[in-house]
Design a protein around this motif. Sequence first.
Motif, mmCIF file in Angstrom:
data_model
loop_
_atom_site.group_PDB
_atom_site.id
_atom_site.type_symbol
_atom_site.label_atom_id
_atom_site.label_comp_id
_atom_site.label_asym_id
_atom_site.label_seq_id
_atom_site.Cartn_x
_atom_site.Cartn_y
_atom_site.Cartn_z
ATOM 1 N N ASN A 1 0.848 -1.189 0.000
ATOM 2 C CA ASN A 1 0.000 0.000 0.000
ATOM 3 C C ASN A 1 0.885 1.242 0.000
ATOM 4 O OD1 ASN A 1 -1.937 1.998 0.429
ATOM 5 N ND2 ASN A 1 -3.093 0.762 1.895
ATOM 6 N N SER A 2 0.609 2.135 -0.902
ATOM 7 C CA SER A 2 1.368 3.391 -0.954
ATOM 8 C C SER A 2 1.155 4.229 0.283
ATOM 9 C CB SER A 2 0.923 4.217 -2.164
ATOM 10 O OG SER A 2 -0.420 4.665 -1.993
ATOM 11 N N TRP A 3 -0.020 4.080 0.916
ATOM 12 C CA TRP A 3 -0.493 5.079 1.851
ATOM 13 C C TRP A 3 -0.254 6.467 1.242
ATOM 14 C CZ3 TRP A 3 -4.092 3.128 4.421
ATOM 15 C CH2 TRP A 3 -4.018 1.855 4.950
ATOM 16 N N SER A 4 0.277 7.407 1.964
ATOM 17 C CA SER A 4 0.314 8.777 1.431
ATOM 18 C C SER A 4 1.369 9.017 0.368
ATOM 19 C CB SER A 4 0.476 9.779 2.575
ATOM 20 O OG SER A 4 -0.713 9.844 3.332
ATOM 21 N N VAL A 5 2.202 8.027 0.052
ATOM 22 C CA VAL A 5 3.005 8.124 -1.165
ATOM 23 C C VAL A 5 2.075 8.332 -2.363
ATOM 24 C CG1 VAL A 5 4.390 6.720 -2.769
ATOM 25 C CG2 VAL A 5 5.045 6.886 -0.359
ATOM 26 N N GLY A 6 0.859 7.790 -2.272
ATOM 27 C CA GLY A 6 -0.117 7.960 -3.342
ATOM 28 C C GLY A 6 -0.507 9.399 -3.595
ATOM 29 N N LYS A 7 -0.331 10.265 -2.607
ATOM 30 C CA LYS A 7 -0.632 11.680 -2.822
ATOM 31 C C LYS A 7 0.216 12.247 -3.964
ATOM 32 C CE LYS A 7 -2.203 13.045 1.826
ATOM 33 N NZ LYS A 7 -2.554 11.725 2.380
ATOM 34 N N SER A 8 1.471 11.789 -4.049
ATOM 35 C CA SER A 8 2.352 12.278 -5.109
ATOM 36 C C SER A 8 1.907 11.763 -6.477
ATOM 37 C CB SER A 8 3.789 11.851 -4.817
ATOM 38 O OG SER A 8 4.195 12.300 -3.531
ATOM 39 N N ILE A 9 1.332 10.561 -6.516
ATOM 40 C CA ILE A 9 0.814 10.033 -7.778
ATOM 41 C C ILE A 9 -0.414 10.827 -8.210
ATOM 42 C CG2 ILE A 9 -0.095 8.011 -8.960
ATOM 43 C CD1 ILE A 9 1.495 6.267 -6.996
ATOM 44 N N ALA B 1 8.357 11.269 -1.632
ATOM 45 C CA ALA B 1 6.973 10.967 -1.278
ATOM 46 C C ALA B 1 7.015 10.155 0.006
ATOM 47 C CB ALA B 1 6.304 10.174 -2.401
ATOM 48 N N ILE B 2 6.103 10.428 0.933
ATOM 49 C CA ILE B 2 6.129 9.762 2.239
ATOM 50 C C ILE B 2 4.726 9.295 2.604
ATOM 51 C CG2 ILE B 2 6.693 9.950 4.685
ATOM 52 C CD1 ILE B 2 8.599 12.201 4.044
ATOM 53 N N GLY B 3 4.649 8.070 3.101
ATOM 54 C CA GLY B 3 3.406 7.545 3.654
ATOM 55 C C GLY B 3 3.632 7.029 5.060
ATOM 56 N N ILE B 4 2.584 7.046 5.855
ATOM 57 C CA ILE B 4 2.680 6.585 7.229
ATOM 58 C C ILE B 4 3.131 5.126 7.270
ATOM 59 C CG2 ILE B 4 0.294 5.811 7.401
ATOM 60 C CD1 ILE B 4 2.236 7.685 10.133
ATOM 61 N N LEU B 5 3.666 4.725 8.414
ATOM 62 C CA LEU B 5 4.147 3.372 8.648
ATOM 63 C C LEU B 5 5.357 3.028 7.792
ATOM 64 C CD1 LEU B 5 0.726 1.518 9.032
ATOM 65 C CD2 LEU B 5 2.242 2.296 10.847
ATOM 66 N N GLY B 6 6.059 4.066 7.302
ATOM 67 C CA GLY B 6 7.358 3.832 6.701
ATOM 68 C C GLY B 6 7.398 3.614 5.211
ATOM 69 N N GLN B 7 6.550 4.308 4.456
ATOM 70 C CA GLN B 7 6.587 4.211 2.994
ATOM 71 C C GLN B 7 7.317 5.450 2.437
ATOM 72 O OE1 GLN B 7 5.177 1.267 3.076
ATOM 73 N NE2 GLN B 7 4.174 1.801 5.015
ATOM 74 N N PHE B 8 8.271 5.217 1.535
ATOM 75 C CA PHE B 8 9.044 6.308 0.939
ATOM 76 C C PHE B 8 9.327 6.027 -0.528
ATOM 77 C CE2 PHE B 8 10.241 6.469 5.409
ATOM 78 C CZ PHE B 8 10.355 7.826 5.697
ATOM 79 N N VAL B 9 9.298 7.089 -1.341
ATOM 80 C CA VAL B 9 9.928 7.091 -2.664
ATOM 81 C C VAL B 9 10.792 8.345 -2.685
ATOM 82 C CG1 VAL B 9 9.632 7.228 -5.157
ATOM 83 C CG2 VAL B 9 8.044 5.853 -3.792
ATOM 84 N N TYR B 10 12.087 8.159 -2.514
ATOM 85 C CA TYR B 10 13.053 9.251 -2.373
ATOM 86 C C TYR B 10 13.804 9.439 -3.685
ATOM 87 C CZ TYR B 10 17.478 11.489 -0.967
ATOM 88 O OH TYR B 10 18.587 12.297 -0.888
ATOM 89 N N TYR C 1 -5.965 9.799 -1.833
ATOM 90 C CA TYR C 1 -4.953 10.246 -0.874
ATOM 91 C C TYR C 1 -4.110 9.103 -0.337
ATOM 92 C CZ TYR C 1 -8.873 9.271 2.398
ATOM 93 O OH TYR C 1 -9.947 8.720 3.070
ATOM 94 N N GLY C 2 -4.316 7.913 -0.833
ATOM 95 C CA GLY C 2 -3.567 6.736 -0.449
ATOM 96 C C GLY C 2 -4.148 5.545 -1.188
ATOM 97 N N CYS C 3 -3.704 4.347 -0.787
ATOM 98 C CA CYS C 3 -4.361 3.127 -1.264
ATOM 99 C C CYS C 3 -4.093 2.820 -2.725
ATOM 100 C CB CYS C 3 -5.857 3.187 -0.971
ATOM 101 S SG CYS C 3 -6.225 3.617 0.744
ATOM 102 N N TYR C 4 -2.887 3.175 -3.198
ATOM 103 C CA TYR C 4 -2.358 2.687 -4.467
ATOM 104 C C TYR C 4 -1.494 1.465 -4.119
ATOM 105 C CZ TYR C 4 -3.289 7.251 -6.809
ATOM 106 O OH TYR C 4 -3.847 8.388 -7.348
ATOM 107 N N HIS C 5 -1.884 0.288 -4.556
ATOM 108 C CA HIS C 5 -1.167 -0.936 -4.209
ATOM 109 C C HIS C 5 -0.295 -1.359 -5.389
ATOM 110 C CE1 HIS C 5 -3.413 -1.990 -0.441
ATOM 111 N NE2 HIS C 5 -4.240 -1.101 -0.979
ATOM 112 N N ALA C 6 1.033 -1.380 -5.180
ATOM 113 C CA ALA C 6 1.969 -1.651 -6.265
ATOM 114 C C ALA C 6 3.214 -2.337 -5.717
ATOM 115 C CB ALA C 6 2.359 -0.347 -6.968
ATOM 116 N N THR C 7 4.030 -2.851 -6.616
ATOM 117 C CA THR C 7 5.287 -3.476 -6.218
ATOM 118 C C THR C 7 6.342 -2.407 -5.948
ATOM 119 O OG1 THR C 7 6.122 -3.638 -8.488
ATOM 120 C CG2 THR C 7 4.790 -5.487 -7.669
#
Length: 396
Positions: free
Chosen positions: A116-124, A347-356, A269-275
């Motif tokens: 789950n992207s969580w808030s990383v999805g905001k950037s998408i 991009a940052i999502g809660i519980l430790g999701q990042f795309v830096y 605002y979240g919930c993009y599920h990807a590899t």
Amino acid sequence: MLKRGAFAAASVAGLVTSAVTSALAAPSRAAEGPLPLPLLPHVPFYPRTAVPASGRPEPLAVKTRPLNPSYDFRGRTRTLDGFLARSSTLGYLVLHGATIVDERYFAGFDAASRFNSWSVGKSITATAVGAAVADGRIDSVRDPVTAYIPELRRSGYDGVAIRDILQMSSGHDYDETCYTNPFKGATSTTIRMVLGASLTGQARRARRGFEPGTRWNYDSLNTFVLGWLVAKAAGMPLAAYVRDKIWRPAGMETPLLMGRDYRGNDIAYGCYHATVRDFARFGLLYLRDGRAGGVQVVPAEWIGDATRAAEPHLRPGGLRPDEPDSAENAYGYGYQWWIGDQGDYTAIGILGQFVYVSPEHDVVIVKTGQDLKADIHMAEALPAFRAVAAAAAGRT
């Protein structure tokens, strides 16, 4: 009356509500008390739309050489391996250019796992806004959002510029700081969504709390409004537009699963599920100034605007003047991206999701996790990732 599907969701709400509402909220703010177990941050609990992969995946070479650089954080020397362990990492990948130089998975996850992207999805979602501007479906981000979503007239979003919403400066009266209060912020939004209330209806009831464009206030409903904006302007669901303008042209290798509410609205605002590898390809799209497969997928001008803290209240150190020691102050903010002070952004999502992304070092880092101390580790991620980027580029 709730729709039938909502009753199924409500039956599991007792297990997941606290974990879910924390995950939909600002990524640096810890819940007041422990989250319930089992914690299943990467398992969908809502309807999903399948977004097909590209027929021509963006190639990623593999030449791994696990990196474990050291770095200083708050007066102590740390190591990357220690950071990955302490922050409950599940998936981790480093790209130098288009080459995977480090890739690791933990706790039974692997390269085929969707996270789950969580808030990383905001950037998408914000990138979809940029695509709609490039298409001419949105004339300008300085337009009022109500020019495209008339349903928001007489709400707190009435007359608010799209740009202010992108920058989390909409003026919406929304408190995403207290997760234990079921009547506030993302907690309230999520509980009502799980129980069948539409996200569009919640946005229509938004109230004005401050003058738009004057201060930063992290607000997940802002990003839902951006997704709704894209759907209205494009004349198709956000998921379909992401498919046509981002997921397939950027060369994603596996189908994306996008979450919806029970009225059919993409959560946005979240919930993009990807590899992990496809999240890395999203970062690579930005690293390459919006190009993939030799094609300009997103305008380079948009990439520049999205990854720049344009106003004083959006610059590193200025997001939370009320809390100088907040981890959020390690960053500035752009168009739904968190901005570093060295030309990097994430991009940052809660519980430790990042795309830096580090343009200086030609590096993208993806990290997924189930980190209950993400508020602490959000600040530590910057020096950790900078050390990795330098090591990947051979500068250490």
